[in-house]
Design a protein around this motif. Structure first.
Motif, PDB file in Angstrom:
ATOM      1  N   GLU A  37       0.856  -1.180   0.000  1.00 39.45           N
ATOM      2  CA  GLU A  37       0.000   0.000   0.000  1.00 39.45           C
ATOM      3  C   GLU A  37       0.891   1.229   0.000  1.00 39.45           C
ATOM      4  N   PHE A  38       0.540   2.213  -0.817  1.00 43.30           N
ATOM      5  CA  PHE A  38       1.239   3.489  -0.802  1.00 43.30           C
ATOM      6  C   PHE A  38       0.909   4.212   0.497  1.00 43.30           C
ATOM      7  N   THR A  39       1.885   4.852   1.074  1.00 37.06           N
ATOM      8  CA  THR A  39       1.571   5.746   2.186  1.00 37.06           C
ATOM      9  C   THR A  39       1.007   7.022   1.583  1.00 37.06           C
ATOM     10  N   GLN A  59       0.985  11.204  -2.583  1.00 38.50           N
ATOM     11  CA  GLN A  59       1.041  12.617  -2.949  1.00 38.50           C
ATOM     12  C   GLN A  59       2.247  12.904  -3.849  1.00 38.50           C
ATOM     13  N   GLU A  60       3.369  12.272  -3.557  1.00 35.89           N
ATOM     14  CA  GLU A  60       4.570  12.455  -4.375  1.00 35.89           C
ATOM     15  C   GLU A  60       4.356  11.869  -5.776  1.00 35.89           C
ATOM     16  N   ALA A  61       3.677  10.732  -5.850  1.00 38.04           N
ATOM     17  CA  ALA A  61       3.455  10.071  -7.138  1.00 38.04           C
ATOM     18  C   ALA A  61       2.541  10.882  -8.052  1.00 38.04           C
ATOM     19  N   ILE A  62       1.582  11.589  -7.480  1.00 36.79           N
ATOM     20  CA  ILE A  62       0.640  12.336  -8.325  1.00 36.79           C
ATOM     21  C   ILE A  62       1.007  13.804  -8.479  1.00 36.79           C
ATOM     22  N   ARG A  71      -6.487   3.894  -6.012  1.00 33.81           N
ATOM     23  CA  ARG A  71      -6.662   5.284  -6.434  1.00 33.81           C
ATOM     24  C   ARG A  71      -5.757   5.589  -7.633  1.00 33.81           C
ATOM     25  N   MET A  72      -4.520   5.088  -7.599  1.00 36.93           N
ATOM     26  CA  MET A  72      -3.579   5.318  -8.705  1.00 36.93           C
ATOM     27  C   MET A  72      -4.078   4.652  -9.992  1.00 36.93           C
ATOM     28  N   ILE A  73      -4.632   3.459  -9.875  1.00 37.44           N
ATOM     29  CA  ILE A  73      -5.153   2.751 -11.049  1.00 37.44           C
ATOM     30  C   ILE A  73      -6.315   3.527 -11.656  1.00 37.44           C
ATOM     31  N   ILE A  74      -7.216   3.989 -10.803  1.00 38.19           N
ATOM     32  CA  ILE A  74      -8.376   4.750 -11.292  1.00 38.19           C
ATOM     33  C   ILE A  74      -7.924   6.058 -11.922  1.00 38.19           C
ATOM     34  N   LEU A  75      -6.967   6.745 -11.305  1.00 40.80           N
ATOM     35  CA  LEU A  75      -6.454   7.992 -11.890  1.00 40.80           C
ATOM     36  C   LEU A  75      -5.850   7.734 -13.263  1.00 40.80           C
ATOM     37  N   GLY A  76      -5.158   6.618 -13.411  1.00 37.35           N
ATOM     38  CA  GLY A  76      -4.586   6.274 -14.714  1.00 37.35           C
ATOM     39  C   GLY A  76      -5.662   6.037 -15.761  1.00 37.35           C
TER      40      GLY A  76
END
Length: 85
Positions: free
Chosen positions: A5-7, A12-15, A63-68
């Motif tokens: 799991e991303f912290t 926040q850093e990834a997006i 969340r990252m998958i959905i954003l992609g």
């Protein structure tokens, strides 16, 4: 791939800086403009993902998958051309 799991800080850093690819405003504009041409099923799926993204209990990995996926939907360039045209 590990099931990590991303912290919040990692998420926040990834997006950071990715709003040029995805934003709520851009998604809603695209949905209004192309909603009828992409079809009901695709629009429904996109709206479900959009509202799922708003869930504060959604894991950051999801969340990252959905954003992609939503980012790809609003991208002005078709990265994967349709072969049936």
């Amino acid at each position: 791939m590990k099931n990590e799991e991303f912290t919040n800080d990692e998420f926040q850093e990834a997006i950071k800086g990715k709003s040029k690819y995805y934003s709520d405003r851009k998604f809603l504009e695209k949905a209004k403009k192309f909603g009828t041409s992409i079809g009901f099923k695709a629009l429904h799926a996109a709206v479900v993902l959009f509202y799922t993204l708003k869930d504060p209990t959604l894991p950051n990995k999801d969340r990252m998958i959905i954003l992609g996926a939503l980012g790809y939907l609003i991208l002005p360039v078709d990265l994967i051309p349709d072969l049936y045209r």
